[in-house]
Design an enzyme around this catalytic site. Structure first.
Site, mmCIF file in Angstrom:
data_model
loop_
_atom_site.group_PDB
_atom_site.id
_atom_site.type_symbol
_atom_site.label_atom_id
_atom_site.label_comp_id
_atom_site.label_asym_id
_atom_site.label_seq_id
_atom_site.Cartn_x
_atom_site.Cartn_y
_atom_site.Cartn_z
ATOM 1 N N GLU A 81 -2.614 -9.166 3.063
ATOM 2 C CA GLU A 81 -2.984 -9.710 4.378
ATOM 3 C C GLU A 81 -4.485 -9.654 4.631
ATOM 4 O OE1 GLU A 81 -1.762 -6.789 3.746
ATOM 5 O OE2 GLU A 81 -2.328 -5.280 5.232
ATOM 6 N N HIS A 98 -3.833 -4.985 -0.299
ATOM 7 C CA HIS A 98 -3.437 -5.554 0.993
ATOM 8 C C HIS A 98 -3.501 -7.077 0.939
ATOM 9 C CE1 HIS A 98 -3.150 -1.935 3.492
ATOM 10 N NE2 HIS A 98 -3.972 -1.434 2.598
ATOM 11 N N CYS A 122 0.840 -1.208 0.000
ATOM 12 C CA CYS A 122 0.000 0.000 0.000
ATOM 13 C C CYS A 122 0.881 1.265 0.000
ATOM 14 C CB CYS A 122 -0.992 -0.031 1.154
ATOM 15 S SG CYS A 122 -2.353 1.137 0.909
#
Lengths: 200, 270
Positions: free
Chosen positions: A181, A179, A78
Site C-alpha cells: 500500500e 508494504h 508486514c
C-alpha cells in the site's frame, strides 16, 4: 467481491484501506471476528511488535482459521505476515502457526530496522506477483524476518545483510514483508492481483 | 540492496483555507510554492520515495486544515507520508494518522517531553516516529558538548525548537542518540545554517550524527542541486536526502535528480 481488512487495534489502517479503495476493491474494516466470514478476501495488516499483534489478533484466530480452511484468499502484510509463523524471537507469544518456521531478527551487520525501498528476487511464478519483476522496488519497514522450514513456500526474497523472505504463497495464503500500500504503482499491482484472486 | 531515498519536503502555511506550500531561507524570508496536494501528487508521479509535510504555522486551531491537506494527498499518493509541525500529544498523532499519514515527525514536543517518543513508538511502532532535529552550528565554547571538526574549527550543534525561533541549549548530537534510545525510528536532521541557501548539505553535521546512531538519518537543509545530494550520499552515512526548493520551483524533477544519481552509481529507485 468484497475485501475485509482485519482491524484488530494495531497501528494505522488508513493507508491499506485507501489503497484498496483506490483500486476499486471497496474494502471494509472488520472490527469483530464474526464480520470477516462473509468476505471474499481478507487482509491481515500488522505493525509494532509481534507479541502485541498476536495478543490483539487472538480473538480473530478461530474465524481466520475457518476462512483459510474454506479457501478464502488471505493476505498478510508486514507483521501480518510474521504472525502466520509459529513464533518470533521478538516476543514469547505463539504465532498462528499456519506456516512452519520462525521469525528471527535481521543480522547485526546492517541497520535495523530495514527502512526503505528494496528490490525483489522472484523465486517462483505466483499469481500474487504477476506483472512484478526483479528490478521493481517495494517499501520495507521491519526488524525481524520470516524463516520458513519449507523454503518452497517462498515466492520472492530481498537482500538485506542476507537473503530475506519478502513474499510467501501457499494455496490461498499469501503474505508480504513489505508494504504494497506504500510501494507506489507496483505495490497497487500486487493488491490488484490479490483482489482478482479473491474474485475467482 | 536498499536504495537511498529522495524525499521532497513541503512546508505548509495553513493560514489560508486550503493551506499552501511555502519555502523559507534559513527559516525566514518566506516564498510561495504551490498547493500542497498538487505538489505532492506531482512528486509522487515523478518517483519521490516519500513525502514530508511540515506545518510551519504549527497551530492547534488549524488542525482541520492540516487533516484536509493530508486526506486530499493520501487519495493519490501511495508512498509513505510523514507529517509534522505542532504535534503535541498522542491525540494529535492519532489525528494525522486517521487523516492518512504514515509517520509523524516531532521536534519541539520531544525536546520538552522526550517520553512522547516512546509513547508514539509504543502505540504505532518506531517506524512511525521520526524525530526532527533543527541544528545550528556553534563555534564558541562547547561546555562539555560533543564537538565536530568543521571549516570553522571545532564546533558543536545546538538543537532549536519552535520552528527555529528559540534555542534549547541541547547538544543536537547527544539528543539524536537519546532519541534513538527512546525509540525513534529515524532522525530528520536539518542544518539551520544551510536551510534554503542552495549551498549544499552540512557534511560535518550529517556525518557526525549518522556515525552516532544506527537508525536512518535523513539529511536536510541546503540542497541546491543533484550534485549536493550526490555529495551527502558519498561523504556521509545518510540514508535519505530531503529537499524542497529545487523541486518546488521546477528547477529539477525528482525523476531527473534520480537519473543523475543513478548515472553516478548511487543506488536509487527508478
Amino acid at each position: 467481491m468484497t475485501i475485509a481488512v482485519v482491524d484488530y487495534g494495531v497501528g494505522n489502517l488508513f493507508s491499506i484501506y485507501n489503497a484498496l479503495d483506490r483500486i476499486g476493491a471497496g474494502p471494509t474494516l472488520a472490527r469483530e471476528p464474526e464480520e470477516i466470514e462473509s468476505f471474499d478476501g481478507i487482509v491481515v495488516p500488522g505493525v509494532g511488535s509481534f507479541g502485541r499483534c498476536m495478543r490483539r489478533l487472538s480473538r480473530f484466530e478461530p474465524a481466520l482459521q475457518r476462512a483459510m480452511q474454506e479457501g478464502t484468499p488471505i493476505l498478510g502484510i508486514c507483521v501480518g505476515m510474521q504472525v502466520l509463523f509459529e513464533g518470533s524471537e521478538e516476543s514469547p507469544e505463539e504465532g498462528l502457526g499456519w506456516i512452519d518456521g520462525r521469525v528471527v531478527r535481521l543480522p547485526d551487520s546492517v541497520l535495523v530496522p530495514q527502512m526503505g525501498w528494496n528490490t525483489l528476487s522472484i523465486r517462483r511464478e505466483v499469481e500474487i506477483l504477476e506483472g512484478i519483476s526483479d528490478d521493481d522496488f517495494f517499501y520495507f519497514v521491519h526488524s525481524y524476518h520470516c524463516v520458513p522450514v519449507d523454503p518452497s513456500v517462498i515466492a520472492a526474497t530481498t537482500e538485506y545483510g542476507q537473503e530475506v523472505a519478502a513474499a510467501v504463497s501457499r494455496e490461498n495464503l499469501f503474505a508480504v514483508q513489505f508494504h504494497p500500500e506504500k510501494s507506489g504503482e507496483k505495490g497497487l499491482s500486487i493488491l490488484e492481483n490479490f483482489v482478482r484472486l479473491s474474485r475467482c | 540492496m536498499l536504495a537511498r531515498r529522495i524525499i521532497p519536503c513541503l512546508d505548509c502555511d495553513l493560514a489560508v483555507p486550503q493551506g499552501r506550500v511555502v519555502k523559507g531561507v534559513e527559516f525566514k524570508k518566506i516564498r510561495y510554492a504551490g498547493v500542497p496536494w498538487e505538489l505532492a501528487s506531482r512528486y509522487y508521479r515523478e518517483g519521490a520515495d516519500e513525502i514530508v509535510f511540515l506545518d510551519i504555522t504549527a497551530s492547534s486551531d488549524r488542525r482541520e486544515t492540516m487533516y484536509n491537506v493530508i486526506r486530499k494527498t493520501a487519495e493519490n499518493v501511495f508512498v509513505p507520508l510523514a507529517v509534522g509541525g505542532g504535534i503535541k500529544s498522542l491525540e494529535d498523532v492519532r489525528g494525522v494518522f486517521v487523516a492518512g499519514a504514515d509517520k509523524v515527525t516531532v521536534n519541539t514536543t520531544a525536546l520538552k517531553r522526550p517520553d512522547i517518543i516512546s509513547e508514539i513508538a509504543g502505540e504505532y511502532g518506531s517506524q512511525a516516529c521520526v524525530v526532527a532535529i533543527d541544528a545550528k552550528r556553534r563555534d564558541g565554547p562547547a561546555g562539555g558538548r560533543i564537538t565536530v571538526p568543521t571549516p570553522q574549527g571545532e564546533s558543536w550543534f545546538e538543537a532549536s525548537f519552535y520552528g527555529g525561533r528559540e534555542f534549547s541549549g541541547v547538544d543536537a548530537l547527544a539528543w539524536a542518540m537519546e532519541a534513538e534510545a527512546l525509540g525513534a525510528g529515524e532522525i530528520l536532521l536539518t542544518s539551520m545554517d544551510r536551510d534554503g541557501t542552495y549551498d549544499g548539505f552540512d557534511i560535518p553535521l550529517t556525518d557526525a550524527v549518522s556515525r552516532r546512531v544506527r537508525i536512518p538519518v535523513i539529511a536536510s537543509g541546503g540542497c541546491g542541486s543533484p550534485e549536493d545530494i550526490f555529495e551527502v550520499f558519498s561523504r556521509t552515512g545518510a540514508s535519505a536526502a530531503l529537499a524542497a526548493s529545487i523541486f518546488h520551483y521546477n528547477e529539477w524533477g525528482v525523476d531527473a535528480v534520480k537519473r543523475y544519481l543513478a548515472e553516478k552509481g548511487v543506488h536509487v529507485r527508478i
